[in-house]
Write an enzyme that holds these catalytic residues in place. Structure first.
Site, short mmCIF file in Angstrom:
data_model
loop_
_atom_site.label_atom_id
_atom_site.label_comp_id
_atom_site.label_asym_id
_atom_site.label_seq_id
_atom_site.Cartn_x
_atom_site.Cartn_y
_atom_site.Cartn_z
N ASP A 97 0.82 -1.23 0.00
CA ASP A 97 0.00 0.00 0.00
C ASP A 97 0.85 1.27 0.00
O ASP A 97 2.02 1.26 0.36
CB ASP A 97 -0.86 0.04 1.27
CG ASP A 97 -1.98 -0.98 1.23
OD1 ASP A 97 -1.96 -1.86 0.35
OD2 ASP A 97 -2.88 -0.88 2.09
N HIS A 239 3.73 -2.23 3.17
CA HIS A 239 3.79 -0.88 2.59
C HIS A 239 5.12 -0.71 1.87
O HIS A 239 6.18 -0.81 2.50
CB HIS A 239 3.65 0.17 3.70
CG HIS A 239 2.32 0.10 4.40
ND1 HIS A 239 2.05 -0.83 5.39
CD2 HIS A 239 1.18 0.80 4.22
CE1 HIS A 239 0.80 -0.67 5.80
NE2 HIS A 239 0.24 0.32 5.11
ZN LIG Z 1 -2.63 3.19 3.37
#
Ligand SMILES: [Zn+2]
Length: 286
Positions: A97, A239
């Site tokens: 993400d 991430h």
């Molecule tokens: Zn996010």
């Protein structure tokens, strides 16, 4: 004596010469006759000479493609072949993400390419506009690209109209860069509301494994947590904007492979587990 020998040799040479000449003459005559009788044959031969090397080149490329491991350039192996081979396997989807980020994502893409692992990137619109080449690369190398909204605002506080506008804006950003829209969305913070469910019009992908890599910026910690929490059908939340996460990825891949897992994108995971992704529905694992 010598003279006789010389003469014999001369005659022999002449005979060979005549013979060769005759043979060549006959051959030329034959060519001439064939040429007169079948004038199109020349053209056919020329065409054949052009086509044969082309075909050979195509065959060579096919062999090259067949040699490429699991997924094509890097990872675009056609779905049917892969689908068959995924039956009954332990599968996980790595998802990343908040990117793309030029400082960290390319390094991650290098790792994924080297290890032949497909992933799913839930990208943020504003980030994609700052690093369009990285987003293009994600798509080109066979990863799945999903939406993480235009500006990473919580959808839960938005009205239906705002959600619609947000969705359209995000779709047009990704489409402008990659030439393709998005069908999956990961709501920021996993924040949902009935309005979101009712208006998003895309399958919403949350996660079942969260090593909290955004809080604990230690590659070793992230790696260990993923291994401990991994399960068949897992959607793993990571991430790509944190260097420590990128650093953890090679170990995560090695660990999960050692435990018998194979890597797929989110859509492939759903398909392999026979789950039909539906708009407005929320999925955490498959
Ligand atoms: Zn996010």
């Amino acid at each position: 004596m010598k003279k006789v020998e010389k003469k014999a040799k001369k005659e022999q040479n002449a005979a060979v010469f005549r013979q060769t000449f005759d043979r060549r003459g006959r051959l030329l005559q034959w060519f001439h006759e064939v040429n007169m009788q079948y004038p199109w044959l020349k053209v056919a031969l020329v065409v054949l000479m052009i086509l044969l090397p082309l075909n050979e080149a195509a065959q060579a490329q096919k062999v090259e493609e067949a040699r490429a491991p699991t997924r094509a350039v890097a990872l675009n192996l056609k779905a049917p072949a892969r689908k068959r081979s995924l039956e009954g396997k332990k599968l996980v989807a790595l998802t990343f993400d908040d990117g793309p980020l030029a400082a960290t994502t390319p390094q991650l893409l290098d790792i994924l390419k080297k290890k032949q692992v497909p992933a799913t990137f839930f990208v943020v619109g504003t980030m994609a506009e700052r690093a369009p080449e990285v987003l293009k690369r994600e798509q080109k190398e066979g990863h799945e690209v999903g939406s993480h909204t235009t500006a990473h605002r919580s959808l839960a506080t938005m009205s239906a109209g705002e959600i619609q506008a947000e969705k359209q804006q995000m779709n047009s950003i990704v489409e402008r860069i990659t030439g393709k829209g998005v069908s999956l969305v990961r709501p920021p913070y996993g924040a949902l509301s009935d309005t979101v469910r009712g208006t998003m019009g895309q399958a919403m992908i949350l996660w079942s494994v969260d090593p909290e890599d955004w809080r604990d910026r230690k590659a070793e910690t992230v790696r260990t947590r993923v291994r401990e929490m991994a399960h068949d059908g897992a959607v793993i939340l990571l991430h790509d904007i944190h260097p420590t996460t990128v650093e953890a990825v090679p170990g995560i891949i090695d660990d999960l492979r050692a435990d018998g897992y194979e890597f797929v994108t989110v859509s492939e995971l759903a398909e392999a587990k026979k789950v039909k992704l539906e708009s407005g529905k929320v999925y955490r694992s498959f």
